[in-house]
Design an enzyme around this catalytic site. Structure first.
Site, PDB file in Angstrom:
ATOM      1  N   ARG A  35       0.854  -1.206   0.000  1.00 18.99           N
ATOM      2  CA  ARG A  35       0.000   0.000   0.000  1.00 18.99           C
ATOM      3  C   ARG A  35       0.870   1.228   0.000  1.00 18.99           C
ATOM      4  NH1 ARG A  35      -5.109  -0.264   0.549  1.00 18.99           N
ATOM      5  NH2 ARG A  35      -5.640  -2.454   0.459  1.00 18.99           N
ATOM      6  N   ASN A  89      12.190   0.416   3.427  1.00 20.02           N
ATOM      7  CA  ASN A  89      11.445  -0.488   2.548  1.00 20.02           C
ATOM      8  C   ASN A  89      12.434  -1.377   1.807  1.00 20.02           C
ATOM      9  OD1 ASN A  89       9.160  -1.486   1.028  1.00 20.02           O
ATOM     10  ND2 ASN A  89       9.825  -0.211  -0.695  1.00 20.02           N
ATOM     11  N   HIS A 149      12.792  -3.560  -1.873  1.00 19.53           N
ATOM     12  CA  HIS A 149      12.152  -3.614  -3.190  1.00 19.53           C
ATOM     13  C   HIS A 149      12.934  -4.588  -4.079  1.00 19.53           C
ATOM     14  CE1 HIS A 149       9.631  -2.182  -6.423  1.00 19.53           C
ATOM     15  NE2 HIS A 149      10.707  -2.179  -7.183  1.00 19.53           N
TER      16      HIS A 149
HETATM   17  C1  GAR Z   1       9.461  -8.922  -1.498  1.00 16.92           C
HETATM   18  O1  GAR Z   1      10.093  -9.447  -2.642  1.00 16.92           O
HETATM   19  C2  GAR Z   1       9.552  -7.404  -1.516  1.00 16.92           C
HETATM   20  O2  GAR Z   1      10.740  -6.948  -2.083  1.00 16.92           O
HETATM   21  C3  GAR Z   1       8.367  -7.033  -2.354  1.00 16.92           C
HETATM   22  O3  GAR Z   1       7.357  -7.907  -1.926  1.00 16.92           O
HETATM   23  C4  GAR Z   1       7.953  -9.158  -1.581  1.00 16.92           C
HETATM   24  C5  GAR Z   1       7.376  -9.641  -0.279  1.00 16.92           C
HETATM   25  O4  GAR Z   1       7.810 -10.952   0.003  1.00 16.92           O
HETATM   26  N1  GAR Z   1       8.004  -5.674  -2.182  1.00 16.92           N
HETATM   27  C6  GAR Z   1       7.584  -4.883  -3.164  1.00 16.92           C
HETATM   28  O5  GAR Z   1       7.419  -5.254  -4.305  1.00 16.92           O
HETATM   29  C7  GAR Z   1       7.317  -3.444  -2.744  1.00 16.92           C
HETATM   30  N2  GAR Z   1       7.141  -2.594  -3.885  1.00 16.92           N
HETATM   31  P1  GAR Z   1       7.555 -11.605   1.427  1.00 16.92           P
HETATM   32  O6  GAR Z   1       6.089 -11.383   1.767  1.00 16.92           O
HETATM   33  O7  GAR Z   1       7.877 -13.043   1.252  1.00 16.92           O
HETATM   34  O8  GAR Z   1       8.460 -10.921   2.399  1.00 16.92           O
END
Ligand code: GAR
Length: 208
Positions: free
Chosen positions: A91, A107, A109
């Protein structure tokens, strides 16, 4: 010691890596709370098993994003949270949280920012045909995946690599790098000067 809140919406592999590092006393802080916007997300069960409190909400129960963020902010302040760690929290945040936690919210990414911000970054990178991608950890500012960069790791993309293969390798890299970065912040080894982040020369946690 630093009190940390982790925000997550999904599987929670990064939440798990952070919780495991805390148990091993390698995080430099304690995880006080999981904040999750999806009651059915697997990360909620991970928090329950780890004995970490969860503040789970449904955004459509609120009149606005500001309304639920104000409640989250009150909960974070009540618990003395000093660092927000976004770990797959899908979000966009409003100034209610971004301003209250300026310089104290990070964060992760799954690309080498500033390339491929936003959703489906792994797919975006593969569709673009890049030969190298990776992981970025950054401070959160008002933009989309745009804040000052703390750490990055690169991964070479192999011939014929699928999205699932690359996602697995990215998650494995994230699960190592994120606890390392949180520890560096908790130990006061990370400083923010405008857009530049500098790491104390002594930052080297070889065991991660
Ligand atoms: C991770 O790869 C993170 O980098 C990405 O969501 C995934 C969550 O994995 N975040 C984004 O894309 C933010 N823009 P997880 O739930 O297994 O930690």
């Amino acid at each position: 010691q630093l009190r940390i809140a982790v925000f997550a919406s999904g599987q929670g592999s990064n939440f798990q890596a952070l919780a495991d590092a805390a148990v091993q006393v390698k995080l430099g802080g304690s995880i006080e709370l999981l904040v999750c916007d999806k009651p059915d997300a697997p990360v909620v069960e991970r928090a329950r098993r780890a004995g970490i409190d969860a503040w789970v909400f449904t955004p459509k129960d609120y009149a606005s994003r500001e309304a639920y963020e104000a409640e989250i902010l009150a909960e974070l302040q009540r618990r003395g949270v000093g660092l927000i760690v976004l770990a797959g929290y899908m979000r966009i945040l409003t100034p209610v949280l971004v301003e209250a936690y300026a310089g104290r919210m990070i964060n992760i990414h799954p690309s080498l920012l500033p390339a491929f911000p936003g959703m489906n970054a792994i797919r975006q990178a593969l569709e673009h045909g890049v030969k190298v991608s990776g992981v970025t950890i950054h401070f959160v500012d008002g933009g989309l995946d745009s804040g000052p960069i703390i750490a990055q790791r690169t991964l070479d993309i192999s011939e014929g690599e699928t999205e699932a293969m690359l996602a697995d390798r990215i998650h494995a890299a994230e699960n190592v790098l994120y606890p390392w970065a949180v520890r560096a912040i908790a130990e006061g080894r990370v400083s923010l000067n405008g857009r530049r982040v500098s790491l104390d020369a002594a930052v080297d946690f070889g065991e991660y």
